[in-house]
Enzyme design. Structure first.
Site, short mmCIF file in Angstrom:
data_model
loop_
_atom_site.label_atom_id
_atom_site.label_comp_id
_atom_site.label_asym_id
_atom_site.label_seq_id
_atom_site.Cartn_x
_atom_site.Cartn_y
_atom_site.Cartn_z
N ASP A 1 0.85 -1.19 0.00
CA ASP A 1 0.00 0.00 0.00
C ASP A 1 0.89 1.24 0.00
O ASP A 1 2.08 1.16 0.28
CB ASP A 1 -0.92 0.01 1.23
N ASP B 1 1.34 5.15 1.46
CA ASP B 1 0.89 6.15 2.43
C ASP B 1 1.49 7.49 2.07
O ASP B 1 2.63 7.56 1.60
CB ASP B 1 1.34 5.76 3.85
N ASP C 1 8.42 3.93 13.48
CA ASP C 1 8.99 2.83 14.26
C ASP C 1 10.45 2.52 13.92
O ASP C 1 11.34 2.66 14.74
CB ASP C 1 8.10 1.57 14.18
P1 ATP Z 1 3.55 -3.08 5.07
O1 ATP Z 1 4.46 -3.52 4.01
O2 ATP Z 1 2.99 -4.18 5.89
O3 ATP Z 1 2.48 -2.12 4.58
P2 ATP Z 1 4.44 -0.76 6.48
O4 ATP Z 1 5.73 -0.44 7.17
O5 ATP Z 1 4.09 0.09 5.31
O6 ATP Z 1 4.48 -2.29 6.10
P3 ATP Z 1 1.98 0.16 7.56
O7 ATP Z 1 1.15 -0.45 8.61
O8 ATP Z 1 1.45 0.33 6.20
O9 ATP Z 1 3.30 -0.70 7.54
O10 ATP Z 1 2.47 1.56 8.13
C1 ATP Z 1 2.96 2.61 7.32
C2 ATP Z 1 4.04 3.37 8.07
O11 ATP Z 1 3.51 3.95 9.26
C3 ATP Z 1 5.22 2.53 8.54
O12 ATP Z 1 6.16 2.33 7.54
C4 ATP Z 1 5.74 3.34 9.69
O13 ATP Z 1 6.53 4.41 9.23
C5 ATP Z 1 4.49 3.91 10.29
N1 ATP Z 1 3.98 3.05 11.38
C6 ATP Z 1 3.08 2.06 11.26
N2 ATP Z 1 2.84 1.48 12.45
C7 ATP Z 1 3.60 2.12 13.34
C8 ATP Z 1 3.81 2.02 14.74
N3 ATP Z 1 3.16 1.11 15.45
N4 ATP Z 1 4.68 2.86 15.33
C9 ATP Z 1 5.32 3.80 14.62
N5 ATP Z 1 5.19 3.95 13.31
C10 ATP Z 1 4.35 3.15 12.66
MG MG Z 2 2.32 0.02 4.21
#
Ligand code: ATP
Ligand code: MG
Length: 513
Positions: A75, A77, A151
């Site tokens: 996805d 963001d 994170d």
């Molecule tokens: P995925 O490939 O599963 O989408 P992702 O890192 O993009 O992994 P998301 O849940 O889409 O995970 O979150 C988008 C972004 O938001 C992360 O890359 C991170 O920067 C931030 N984020 C998400 N969850 C947290 C958290 N619990 N604490 C701090 N930052 C977070």
């Molecule tokens: Mg993501």
């Protein structure tokens, strides 16, 4: 001059200079190599709209990390300095969502871009619960603060689509090159703020085949208990992400090493508590990883159907033993499991019907001798039901012959299908004929029903249940229990079943020898 001397001494002693969290490294297009065409059109449009209105806007997080690694992002963001209301005004279709963390969903048909505002680092205004978990987080800040709030270093990279530069506040680029997941800030505090980060570390490292940095890994053993304070709906989301990340088996192995595999994720626990649950869970994960590896989609309803099946099947069997008909027993078992677990695990309503259909098909697919078999092919969830039966057969719970029959049935034309049904009907008829001479063997449920009619006390009812459920062997001829003729008046014979049970046991012992 003085600063240079300090840096020189630091290097001499082997200390690394801490990055200035307010001063990012700007990485040009030539250095990072991200092709703008790989970024989703919707994310680009969201950024363009915001930038045209005079705001800053970047693609951020996992998408940038994945693009740098040549992985297709799950996805996209977007993050900006515009407030949720301002974001909404810049986009054609957008809604503000969330309470703990307000953000905007920008919608392009079925595609949704999650758009958030830079979060402030200041702890004033951020509400925490007694365990230190952040429960309200709507104080907006600057970009460097937003980066420090993310994170892991590899998740704090910002891509500006207009300049095509990547902005890196925490040496994330270097960690991507070294393939390491490193927490930003003190891991101990960051896990306390949000314990789900422990599961995220494991999942992201498994998905990318990265190592988790030692300092990031170390506190997990001591802080795992904090996961008990996380709302179940959030754990459910995390379990789904884990199951569908493409490396679920590896994730599970790592969770096992950290003792986070049980009593942490309720969705997995439901399966793991049942006798055959682990088998089902492992097989479902293997199959899901394979499908994702081949670029195929994974249906959440199929996953739920698999994870909840051992529990549903147990309840189905209990109902059969109580004398309920097969279809009714399955419908009721499914309803009861989905009501209880569905609410607890926050399974969305749109999946519930599909799960029920998949389960009911497990009975319907056993009936191949009538034209109804043709109709089953047109049920929307037929393929999922068939796939599920295939999975059960691979685990040894269904005869492979039945699944092979359905495989062929789907491949051949209309004429051949009718012929297959006819042959099946003929086979059944012959089997019935050859059984005609034999005395009819009552089913376990019939026997139980019959014995129950004669029970005079609760103790007797319990004894009967115990006997039929645990001691009685269905394969042993049991001519003793004959159904009462309808015209015979009912007569209560106290304890008569006891005698029958004794004789039944003797008969079984005799034939076992
Ligand atoms: P995925 O490939 O599963 O989408 P992702 O890192 O993009 O992994 P998301 O849940 O889409 O995970 O979150 C988008 C972004 O938001 C992360 O890359 C991170 O920067 C931030 N984020 C998400 N969850 C947290 C958290 N619990 N604490 C701090 N930052 C977070
Ligand atoms: Mg993501």
């Amino acid at each position: 001059m003085f600063k240079n001397i300090i840096d020189y001494t630091r290097n001499l002693w082997g200390f690394k200079k801490k990055p200035d969290i307010k001063k990012p490294r700007v990485i040009t297009r030539d250095e990072h190599g991200i092709d703008r065409r790989q970024v989703s059109r919707e994310a680009l449009r969201t950024c363009e709209n915001l930038q045209a209105a005079g705001f800053e806007a970047y693609v951020v997080g996992g998408a940038v990390r994945d693009l740098l690694l040549g992985v297709t992002p799950k996805d996209f963001d977007v993050v900006t300095n515009a407030t949720p209301e301002q974001i909404k005004r810049c986009q054609r279709r957008a809604i503000i969502i969330g309470r703990r963390f307000r953000l905007v969903h920008v919608m392009f048909g079925r595609e949704i871009i999650e758009c958030s505002t830079f979060r402030a680092l200041s702890h004033e205004g951020v509400q925490k619960d007694r365990a230190g978990r952040v429960v309200d987080d709507n104080v907006f800040g600057e970009m460097w603060e937003d980066a420090a709030r993310r994170d892991f270093t590899i998740n704090a990279l910002y891509y500006d689509p207009s300049t095509q530069e990547v902005i890196d506040y925490h040496n994330g680029m270097q960690d991507i090159e070294n393939r390491v997941v490193r927490m930003i800030g003190d891991p101990y505090d960051r896990y306390r703020e949000d314990p789900v980060r422990m599961l995220r570390a494991v999942r992201i490292a498994s998905k990318l085949h990265f190592d988790v940095d030692e300092a990031t890994l170390a506190p997990i053993a001591k802080q795992a208990h904090l996961l008990g304070n996380v709302p179940e709906a959030r754990l459910f989301d995390e379990a789904m992400k884990l199951l569908t990340c493409g490396e679920a088996c590896l994730c599970m192995e790592k969770l096992r090493q950290l003792h986070l595999d049980r009593n942490v994720l309720p969705l997995l626990d439901v399966a793991l508590k049942e006798p055959n649950g682990e088998k089902f869970l492992n097989h479902a994960m293997k199959r899901t990883d394979e499908r994702i590896g081949m670029g195929k989609k994974v249906s959440p309803s199929f996953l739920f159907a698999t994870l909840l099946w051992p529990l549903t099947h147990r309840q189905f069997e209990e109902r059969l033993a109580r004398g309920e008909g097969q279809m009714m027993a399955m419908i009721e078992a499914a309803r009861s499991v989905l009501k209880k677990q569905g609410e607890r695990l926050a399974i969305q309503n749109r999946y519930v019907e599909d799960i029920q259909t998949i389960w009911l098909l497990q009975l319907k697919l056993l009936r191949r001798s009538s034209k109804a078999a043709l109709g089953l092919l047109n049920i929307p969830k037929f393929r999922a039901g068939y796939d599920f039966m295939l999975l059960r057969s691979q685990l040894g719970f269904v005869d492979a012959e039945i699944v092979d029959w359905w495989t062929k049935f789907q491949e051949v034309g209309e004429e051949a299908r009718l012929e297959m049904i006819r042959l099946e009907a003929e086979k059944n008829q012959q089997a019935r004929k050859s059984r005609r001479g034999e005395p009819k063997k009552p089913s376990k449920a019939q026997i139980k029903k019959q014995l129950m009619k004669e029970a005079d006390s609760w103790q007797e009812v319990r004894d009967i249940e115990n006997f039929v459920d645990h001691e009685f062997d269905e394969d042993v001829p049991f001519a003793l229990i004959e159904t009462k003729p309808a015209d015979k008046p009912k007569r209560r014979r106290r304890s008569s079943w006891k005698g029958r049970r004794r004789v039944a046991r003797q008969a079984q012992e005799g034939s076992n020898q």
